[in-house]
Enzyme design. Sequence first.
Site, short mmCIF file in Angstrom:
data_model
loop_
_atom_site.label_atom_id
_atom_site.label_comp_id
_atom_site.label_asym_id
_atom_site.label_seq_id
_atom_site.Cartn_x
_atom_site.Cartn_y
_atom_site.Cartn_z
N GLU A 274 58.51 -12.29 48.24
CA GLU A 274 58.65 -13.74 48.04
C GLU A 274 60.11 -14.13 47.88
O GLU A 274 60.86 -13.52 47.12
CB GLU A 274 57.86 -14.15 46.80
CG GLU A 274 57.92 -15.63 46.48
CD GLU A 274 57.21 -15.98 45.18
OE1 GLU A 274 57.01 -17.17 44.93
OE2 GLU A 274 56.87 -15.05 44.42
N LYS A 335 53.52 -22.40 50.92
CA LYS A 335 52.70 -22.19 49.72
C LYS A 335 52.05 -23.48 49.25
O LYS A 335 52.71 -24.51 49.11
CB LYS A 335 53.56 -21.59 48.60
CG LYS A 335 52.76 -21.16 47.38
CD LYS A 335 53.67 -20.50 46.35
CE LYS A 335 52.87 -20.01 45.15
NZ LYS A 335 53.74 -19.42 44.10
N CYS A 387 52.38 -15.03 45.85
CA CYS A 387 52.40 -14.87 44.40
C CYS A 387 51.13 -15.39 43.72
O CYS A 387 50.07 -14.80 43.82
CB CYS A 387 53.64 -15.55 43.84
SG CYS A 387 53.95 -15.19 42.08
#
Length: 508
Positions: A274, A335, A387
């Site tokens: 990430e 995301k 994540c």
Amino acid sequence: MNPVYQLLRLVRSPGWSGDVIALLAGALTTLSFTPFDIWPLALVSAALLYQGVRELNGRQALWRGWCWGLGLFLSGISWVYVSIHVHGYAPPALAALLTGGLVAGLALIPATATWIWARWLRPGQHGWLACGGFAALWVAQEFFRSWFLTGFPWLYQGYAHTDTWLVGWAPLGGVWLAGFLSVFSACLLSEGTLWRRRAHGLAAATSLIAIWGGGALLAQVEWTQPIGKPLTVALIQADIEQSRKWDPAHIDYTLATYRDMTYAQQADLVLWPETAVPVLSSNAMPFVQGMAANLAQQGTTLITGIPVDQRDSDGQMRIYNGIMVAGENTSQYLKHKLVPFGEYVPLEDVLRGLIAFFDLPMSNFSRGPAQQAPLEAAGHRLAPLICYETVYPDFAARLAAESELLISISNDSWFGKSIGPLQHLQMARMRAIESGRWMIRGTNNGVTALIDHQGHITARIPQFTQAALHGQVEPREGLTPWLRWGSWPLGALVVMLLLGCVFVRRKH
């Protein structure tokens, strides 16, 4: 007096002794998760809460549930302090206060559930319905916790059974079904009114055998099938310090580290974690695409986390936390599930500038679209999870159903050397089990791992080391019942049981 009876009196007592037991019981659940993995304690914890609110009124049950939740979240997510103090630069007292506020607030959710149970649902001496109804209410509050205020789906009961027979039920109903059966089993084992009568005791024993034995049999079922040849992968764990990650003076070192570690690999896929590239995509593309072009000459595809800057239809610049397949056929995912305060600040106009924690680097990400296509790499579709997104069961299932591999990138540096990264890894394992798909999990400083379609870790490297993980993954096709139907069947069962409790409660 019988010691068991004495313990029950203490557990059911409306006084402080019962509340202290509830507090300790909540902490037992944390010990059932990784890294401790003492899974029977999850059953003990649920049974103690079930018995602890058996004879309380609504107000007493509210307090009892809050004590239990306080024990759970204080022991289970205390690593939040590390994020706030060490990386958020808040003084120790303020960090402790903010962590305590989060813990106390989250404890209100199980508190509300126990209040509802005592006030409207608890069906008296109907042992079977009471066990089923309490387990249903447990799952309902976990459902609620997955979306309320963007959700905090951490410490679910079902995760305690990632390595027990109950995990065989996860491909049918996800972590929530495993949790439901765990709580139902705990309540059933503690329900003395059933075991005192031979016929009911025999039925209870048969039910437990069916639940646990059925899980063991289901764990042997191959819900999905391999497709194509296995892929070789190399996951780069650069171990960049969080305090230097966004430092402009450190960016050249970071990029050089990823470059040098990557050119030493031979694999079909190379994965960076990430925001591995700490530069906006508009400025970083020459570096990224140059790397991708060089790797393509040896048949390698580069996938990296990167902040993506784009202008929307109104011309406004937005920045997203993204993952990108670099090269000629570039594809990216933005995301959708953002971390509060880490990636965006609620009530931004009020909180910005008050303390350093509300002004963390890159805490102004925009939310990506809810519907996005899978990534395309090496001839396969990859479900991208960045994540925090790994911990949302329904969200991950929707992406997995359209893909043949799961790919998760994370920066668990925020957790420090706490139990947080290991809990996160356990949840990633459950996503692989639910979907019947392999997961490629790349992180900045651990836990970097390859997870097979049954949740087994086939390869991993130590935390807090600069290393590359090599291995093979197996693309798979087909849908588990969980991917096909999601949480709807279990949701219907939960509603039916809760309505049954309401009906019996009103009748008697």
